[in-house]
Design an enzyme around this catalytic site. Structure first.
Site, PDB file in Angstrom:
ATOM      1  N   SER A 255      27.793  13.202 -18.634  1.00 50.92           N
ATOM      2  CA  SER A 255      29.000  13.952 -18.959  1.00 50.92           C
ATOM      3  C   SER A 255      29.615  13.344 -20.215  1.00 50.92           C
ATOM      4  O   SER A 255      29.562  12.137 -20.415  1.00 50.92           O
ATOM      5  CB  SER A 255      29.996  13.851 -17.799  1.00 50.92           C
TER       6      SER A 255
ATOM      7  N   HIS B 254      22.164  28.565   8.053  1.00 52.79           N
ATOM      8  CA  HIS B 254      23.582  28.760   7.695  1.00 52.79           C
ATOM      9  C   HIS B 254      24.137  27.526   6.983  1.00 52.79           C
ATOM     10  O   HIS B 254      25.343  27.271   7.037  1.00 52.79           O
ATOM     11  CB  HIS B 254      24.430  29.062   8.939  1.00 52.79           C
TER      12      HIS B 254
ATOM     13  N   GLU C 242      19.975  23.224 -12.667  1.00 48.80           N
ATOM     14  CA  GLU C 242      20.950  24.310 -12.833  1.00 48.80           C
ATOM     15  C   GLU C 242      20.457  25.310 -13.881  1.00 48.80           C
ATOM     16  O   GLU C 242      20.640  26.524 -13.735  1.00 48.80           O
ATOM     17  CB  GLU C 242      22.307  23.732 -13.237  1.00 48.80           C
TER      18      GLU C 242
ATOM     19  N   LYS D 202      28.973  10.077 -14.395  1.00 48.71           N
ATOM     20  CA  LYS D 202      28.221  11.263 -13.969  1.00 48.71           C
ATOM     21  C   LYS D 202      26.732  11.188 -14.251  1.00 48.71           C
ATOM     22  O   LYS D 202      26.296  10.736 -15.296  1.00 48.71           O
ATOM     23  CB  LYS D 202      28.774  12.526 -14.651  1.00 48.71           C
TER      24      LYS D 202
ATOM     25  N   ASN E  78      24.147  14.236 -13.837  1.00 51.34           N
ATOM     26  CA  ASN E  78      24.153  15.636 -13.426  1.00 51.34           C
ATOM     27  C   ASN E  78      22.751  16.252 -13.371  1.00 51.34           C
ATOM     28  O   ASN E  78      21.883  15.907 -14.174  1.00 51.34           O
ATOM     29  CB  ASN E  78      25.013  16.461 -14.399  1.00 51.34           C
TER      30      ASN E  78
END
Ligand code: ARG
Length: 478
Positions: free
Chosen positions: A284, A163, A297, A290, A292
């Protein structure tokens, strides 16, 4: 012209009184995308020509001339010298046309006892075999990268989640091996796909077979098939092999996506369990600080392509009457694009995994917060004869007590512990804390570092024997 008529595809016989409308030509052509099948189309034609020569449907001299022409076309293709044209619709007719330009009228004998309906099924099955072999090599490389990481972090503890809440401590090696298992099943699935696809469709012709004395077994042997398809109608109507392939890619993409999601989460400041090398992070355009995880993704995002392909096939095929329908031509464009992207995902994930660092300190710290050793404590009581349900209750009480005092379970005084249950002694502390818990796991397949090391060795042996090398114990596995 191979079709005996000037201007247009050789597939247009004498029945036609007009050339095709340019719109028809543009709309029906597939050469803009099925050209990637060229090498397979030629290989199939070479085997077919050899068979036609063997059974006497063409003269040996004709066979030789066809084989010579096809070899030249392959060379031209390799050198980028073939001029594919939509005028000849698809790869099959373009190759036939190129052959005619090389050897003249004899080219027209190659299509004896063959239809594009069994020819395309052949090309696709040959293509699929090569793709599966390449994909399984990429999957093995990915497994190797995971195994290297698993060795490095075999006994380092980290939180295991259910969970998405801290659940029980595991070893980082064990976590990584979970994905080695998934990719192992993926390879099996691709292997099954290949095995089922590896029968020769050629000889089914348009749909019914042929009255000519062909030898299908001979062609199958030349092309390395395990046998020939049994029913000509099934053969020309069947695209199950592409469904299997799309399903295999979908399941594997899903595994890649879940791995990506884990790594994205673990690399956040909030989790802080993982660092991805700069070379595999993106920046970024506005926020200078940043770093990333765009690669992960994108891998997660590209999952939709494989599942889209599978859905496309299911819908494409569901309403089609037996046998061949031109709808089948729609099986290719998405397939070729999807498989390219999918193989790119396998490569990038492997490279990225070779450039990550798990943060041992943070993983260990995380295991000391949140009472993840409560189950171990309950099991300690079970080993002392307490029914599990009672032990579960007792452990809960201790968690409550420790939480009120803002201490870990292992930091409770022995008096406090025994106040909750008399059977709890000083040695209970050995099963508490991240390290204590993972050392105590005893079941096969559990997160104990001892099992992790065994599993790593076992997988290394498997991968070795998949490559055809005997494993450490000198045996070859199936
Ligand atoms: N380009 C076609 C395909 O991909 C080849 C088979 C065409 N056969 C036919 N009867 N029109 O399916």
């Amino acid at each position: 012209m191979a079709g005996g008529k000037k201007g247009g595809s050789p597939s247009r016989s004498g029945v036609f009184n007009k050339p095709v409308d340019p719109l028809t030509e543009a709309f029906t052509q597939s050469i803009s995308f099925d050209r990637v099948l060229c090498k397979y189309d030629i290989a199939g034609s070479i085997a077919h020509a050899k068979m036609l020569g063997k059974v006497g449907l063409i003269k040996r001299s004709e066979e030789e001339s066809i084989l010579r022409g096809l070899a030249e076309i392959q060379r031209d293709y390799d050198e980028g010298k073939i001029n594919f044209s939509p005028e000849y619709e698809d790869i099959h007719m373009n190759v036939e046309k190129a052959l005619e330009e090389k050897i003249g009228e004899t080219a027209g004998k190659l299509h004896t006892a063959r239809s594009r309906n069994d020819q395309i099924a052949l090309d696709e099955r040959l293509w699929l075999r090569d793709e599966v072999d390449e994909i399984n090599r990429l999957l093995s490389a990915l497994q190797e990268a995971l195994l290297d990481l698993a060795s490095e972090y075999a006994s380092d503890v980290m939180p295991g989640y259910t969970h998405l809440q801290r659940a029980q401590p595991v070893t980082c090696g064990h976590y990584l091996l979970a994905y080695v298992e998934m990719f192992g099943r993926d390879k099996d699935r691709f292997g099954d796909t290949r095995r089922r696809a590896n029968v020769l469709p050629l000889g089914a012709c348009a749909l019914a077979g042929t009255s000519l004395p062909i030898d299908r077994q001979y062609v199958a042997a030349i092309l390395g098939f395990d046998g020939v398809t049994r029913n000509s109608m099934d053969t020309t109507a069947d695209r199950d092999y592409l469904l299997d392939f799309a399903y295999s890619m979908s399941v594997c993409s899903l595994h890649l996506s879940r791995l990506s999601e884990d790594l994205i989460l673990y690399s956040t400041t909030e989790f802080g369990l993982l660092e991805i090398d700069d070379a595999f992070c993106t920046g970024s355009s506005i926020m200078p600080q940043k770093r990333n995880p765009d690669l992960l993704e994108l891998v997660r995002g590209k999952t939709g392509r494989s599942i889209g392909l599978l859905t496309h096939y299911l819908i494409l095929l569901k309403g089609l009457p037996l046998t061949y329908n031109r709808d089948f031509q729609e099986d290719k464009e998405l397939l070729f694009e999807t498989v390219l992207q999918y193989k790119g995902c396998l490569q990038i994930i492997e490279a990225l995994l070779r450039n990550v660092r798990f943060r041992r300190d943070r993983m260990a710290e995380a295991c000391e917060v949140g009472y993840m050793d409560a189950t171990a404590l309950a099991e300690y009581l079970v080993r002392r004869g307490i029914p599990f349900r009672q032990a579960h209750h007792v452990a809960g009480k201790l968690v409550n007590l420790a939480a009120q005092k803002h201490v870990k379970l292992a930091e409770l005084e022995i008096g406090e512990i025994q106040g909750v249950h008399a059977l709890l002694g000083e040695e209970v502390r050995t099963v508490l804390g991240g390290k204590g818990v993972v050392q105590a796991y005893a079941s096969e397949g559990s997160a104990n570092p001892k099992f992790v090391l065994n599993a790593i060795e076992d997988w290394r042996g498997r991968l070795k024997s998949e490559r055809g090398e005997p494993d450490a114990k000198g045996k070859r596995r199936k």
